[in-house]
Design a protein around this motif. Structure first.
Motif, PDB file in Angstrom:
ATOM      1  N   ALA A  34      12.318  -3.848   4.859  1.00  0.00           N
ATOM      2  CA  ALA A  34      12.285  -3.272   6.201  1.00  0.00           C
ATOM      3  C   ALA A  34      12.091  -1.759   6.165  1.00  0.00           C
ATOM      4  N   VAL A  35      12.462  -1.124   5.053  1.00  0.00           N
ATOM      5  CA  VAL A  35      12.287   0.327   4.912  1.00  0.00           C
ATOM      6  C   VAL A  35      10.958   0.661   4.249  1.00  0.00           C
ATOM      7  N   VAL A  36      10.617  -0.086   3.185  1.00  0.00           N
ATOM      8  CA  VAL A  36       9.445   0.262   2.374  1.00  0.00           C
ATOM      9  C   VAL A  36       8.144  -0.081   3.088  1.00  0.00           C
ATOM     10  N   LEU A  37       8.069  -1.238   3.742  1.00  0.00           N
ATOM     11  CA  LEU A  37       6.803  -1.656   4.359  1.00  0.00           C
ATOM     12  C   LEU A  37       6.309  -0.682   5.424  1.00  0.00           C
ATOM     13  N   PRO A  38       7.136  -0.217   6.365  1.00  0.00           N
ATOM     14  CA  PRO A  38       6.636   0.796   7.306  1.00  0.00           C
ATOM     15  C   PRO A  38       6.178   2.077   6.618  1.00  0.00           C
ATOM     16  N   LEU A  39       6.879   2.477   5.543  1.00  0.00           N
ATOM     17  CA  LEU A  39       6.455   3.674   4.816  1.00  0.00           C
ATOM     18  C   LEU A  39       5.085   3.472   4.177  1.00  0.00           C
ATOM     19  N   LEU A  40       4.836   2.275   3.643  1.00  0.00           N
ATOM     20  CA  LEU A  40       3.526   1.990   3.057  1.00  0.00           C
ATOM     21  C   LEU A  40       2.433   2.013   4.119  1.00  0.00           C
ATOM     22  N   VAL A  41       2.724   1.466   5.300  1.00  0.00           N
ATOM     23  CA  VAL A  41       1.737   1.486   6.391  1.00  0.00           C
ATOM     24  C   VAL A  41       1.380   2.930   6.750  1.00  0.00           C
ATOM     25  N   VAL A  42       2.401   3.800   6.842  1.00  0.00           N
ATOM     26  CA  VAL A  42       2.151   5.202   7.185  1.00  0.00           C
ATOM     27  C   VAL A  42       1.381   5.902   6.068  1.00  0.00           C
ATOM     28  N   LEU A  43       1.815   5.706   4.821  1.00  0.00           N
ATOM     29  CA  LEU A  43       1.170   6.393   3.701  1.00  0.00           C
ATOM     30  C   LEU A  43      -0.268   5.931   3.515  1.00  0.00           C
ATOM     31  N   PHE A  44      -0.507   4.617   3.523  1.00  0.00           N
ATOM     32  CA  PHE A  44      -1.877   4.108   3.390  1.00  0.00           C
ATOM     33  C   PHE A  44      -2.723   4.498   4.600  1.00  0.00           C
ATOM     34  N   GLY A  45      -2.092   4.543   5.786  1.00  0.00           N
ATOM     35  CA  GLY A  45      -2.845   4.863   6.996  1.00  0.00           C
ATOM     36  C   GLY A  45      -3.380   6.273   7.019  1.00  0.00           C
ATOM     37  N   THR A  46      -2.765   7.180   6.258  1.00  0.00           N
ATOM     38  CA  THR A  46      -3.260   8.561   6.240  1.00  0.00           C
ATOM     39  C   THR A  46      -4.619   8.668   5.555  1.00  0.00           C
ATOM     40  N   PHE A  47      -5.004   7.668   4.764  1.00  0.00           N
ATOM     41  CA  PHE A  47      -6.281   7.698   4.041  1.00  0.00           C
ATOM     42  C   PHE A  47      -7.291   6.716   4.614  1.00  0.00           C
ATOM     43  N   LYS A  48      -7.018   6.134   5.790  1.00  0.00           N
ATOM     44  CA  LYS A  48      -7.898   5.139   6.393  1.00  0.00           C
ATOM     45  C   LYS A  48      -8.463   5.637   7.711  1.00  0.00           C
ATOM     46  N   SER A  49      -9.500   4.947   8.157  1.00  0.00           N
ATOM     47  CA  SER A  49      -9.997   5.146   9.515  1.00  0.00           C
ATOM     48  C   SER A  49      -9.182   4.268  10.464  1.00  0.00           C
ATOM     49  N   LEU A  50      -9.318   4.511  11.762  1.00  0.00           N
ATOM     50  CA  LEU A  50      -8.546   3.739  12.735  1.00  0.00           C
ATOM     51  C   LEU A  50      -8.904   2.249  12.705  1.00  0.00           C
ATOM     52  N   PRO A  51     -10.206   1.851  12.658  1.00  0.00           N
ATOM     53  CA  PRO A  51     -10.513   0.414  12.575  1.00  0.00           C
ATOM     54  C   PRO A  51      -9.955  -0.249  11.312  1.00  0.00           C
ATOM     55  N   GLU A  52     -10.042   0.447  10.174  1.00  0.00           N
ATOM     56  CA  GLU A  52      -9.516  -0.127   8.936  1.00  0.00           C
ATOM     57  C   GLU A  52      -8.002  -0.266   8.998  1.00  0.00           C
ATOM     58  N   LEU A  53      -7.330   0.687   9.649  1.00  0.00           N
ATOM     59  CA  LEU A  53      -5.880   0.615   9.769  1.00  0.00           C
ATOM     60  C   LEU A  53      -5.469  -0.593  10.597  1.00  0.00           C
ATOM     61  N   PHE A  54      -6.174  -0.851  11.705  1.00  0.00           N
ATOM     62  CA  PHE A  54      -5.855  -2.019  12.525  1.00  0.00           C
ATOM     63  C   PHE A  54      -6.216  -3.319  11.826  1.00  0.00           C
ATOM     64  N   ALA A  55      -7.277  -3.306  11.013  1.00  0.00           N
ATOM     65  CA  ALA A  55      -7.722  -4.532  10.344  1.00  0.00           C
ATOM     66  C   ALA A  55      -6.782  -4.934   9.210  1.00  0.00           C
ATOM     67  N   SER A  56      -6.305  -3.966   8.434  1.00  0.00           N
ATOM     68  CA  SER A  56      -5.443  -4.293   7.281  1.00  0.00           C
ATOM     69  C   SER A  56      -4.426  -3.165   7.091  1.00  0.00           C
ATOM     70  N   PRO A  57      -3.341  -3.172   7.861  1.00  0.00           N
ATOM     71  CA  PRO A  57      -2.385  -2.059   7.792  1.00  0.00           C
ATOM     72  C   PRO A  57      -1.624  -1.968   6.472  1.00  0.00           C
ATOM     73  N   LEU A  58      -1.400  -3.098   5.789  1.00  0.00           N
ATOM     74  CA  LEU A  58      -0.584  -3.083   4.578  1.00  0.00           C
ATOM     75  C   LEU A  58      -1.387  -2.960   3.293  1.00  0.00           C
TER      76      LEU A  58
ATOM     77  N   PRO B  54     -10.679   5.780   0.374  1.00  0.00           N
ATOM     78  CA  PRO B  54      -9.732   6.837   0.752  1.00  0.00           C
ATOM     79  C   PRO B  54     -10.447   8.104   1.212  1.00  0.00           C
ATOM     80  N   THR B  55      -9.916   8.728   2.233  1.00  0.00           N
ATOM     81  CA  THR B  55     -10.479   9.953   2.769  1.00  0.00           C
ATOM     82  C   THR B  55      -9.369  10.907   3.172  1.00  0.00           C
TER      83      THR B  55
END
Length: 288
Positions: A34-58, A64-65
């Motif tokens: 419950a703690v690690v998964l949201p952190l991974l979504v945030v950390l991975f999301g910083t290197f993704k585009s918005l469509p890619e984040l919605f398609a595969s958040p985890l 990477p950009t």
């Protein structure tokens, strides 16, 4: 005659321990997830585009950009907001620790019931919700010309966190043995000399733990910047992050990048002061 396990426990107790252990591991694993998964979504999301984040958040970013960090610092103005937050937080923490340590020392050393009376008045501020004092605070600071200024934020943050700091430091200073102060008095040390030579060195763990706590509170404060700050050049980080939230669409990738940038100083401060943190948490728990 009951059968005992080789560890000395009865066989029935050993079986119960074996049954409980997997349940405990499962509960801990669920809590960690419950703690690690949201952190991974945030950390991975910083290197993704918005469509890619919605398609595969985890999932890790496929391409990477660093554009989200550039947008956060450039378009979002997080560079100026970061500097403002640093000025306000460091100033408020330093001022709070200075005033609180002196006040706590007076409460611990004052004769009779005077120290307890002052301590009670200061700590009573913990019972007052911040929202209850917003209107009189704003009127007072506006008349003093301290709204829409970093100095005003420093003063209001100091005012609101002072009771917490006095409560923590006062509990620790009361645990210092009286014999140390008596020995200092025999050597001719006055109150300020005793504070500087005895109280401050022994209070380092409590000061570090209190400083970390105050740093997190002041750094993440959104209420007072939202109320007091009107100009773009005086915005703090929490206030600047609101710009990424639109009425119909939230720009999550640059917002996540801003969250990572905003979290970095808290992590750095904790790493630098972690050796004092654990000992400071228990400071004053046992009277010497």
């Amino acid at each position: 005659m009951s059968v005992r396990h080789r560890t000395g426990r009865p066989a029935g107790a050993a079986r119960r321990v074996r049954r409980v252990r997997p349940v405990r591991v499962l509960v801990l694993a669920l809590g960690a997830s419950a703690v690690v998964l949201p952190l991974l979504v945030v950390l991975f999301g910083t290197f993704k585009s918005l469509p890619e984040l919605f398609a595969s958040p985890l999932s890790p970013p496929s391409s990477p950009t660093l554009d989200n960090y550039r947008r956060a610092v450039g378009e979002g103005g997080l560079g100026t907001a970061f500097t403002n937050s640093l000025i306000v937080t460091v100033g408020a923490v330093a001022l709070t620790l200075t005033v609180a340590s002196l006040a706590a020392f007076f409460c611990a050393r004052a004769p009779g019931r005077a120290g307890w009376a002052v301590f009670g008045v200061l700590v009573a501020g913990l019972a007052v919700p911040a929202q209850a004092a917003i209107v009189p605070q704003y009127v007072l600071f506006d008349r003093l010309g301290l709204t829409d200024s970093l100095s005003g934020l420093v003063l209001v943050d100091t005012t609101m966190t002072l009771p917490t700091a006095v409560f923590i430091l006062g509990s620790f200073l009361r645990s210092i043995p009286e014999e140390l102060y008596e020995a200092a008095e025999l050597d001719g040390a006055g109150p300020l000399r005793a504070f500087r030579s005895i109280a401050l060195p022994l209070t380092k763990p409590a000061l570090a733990a209190t400083g970390i706590f105050l740093f997190v509170m002041d750094w993440n404060d959104l209420l007072y910047p939202l109320l007091f700050v009107r100009s773009q050049e005086n915005r703090t980080l929490p206030l600047a992050l609101l710009d990424f939230q639109g009425e119909f669409l939230t720009q999550y990738p640059p917002l996540f990048a801003g969250v990572v940038i905003a979290s970095a100083p808290v992590v750095v401060v904790y790493v630098l002061l972690q050796r004092y943190f654990v000992s400071g948490l228990t400071a004053g728990a046992v009277r010497g």
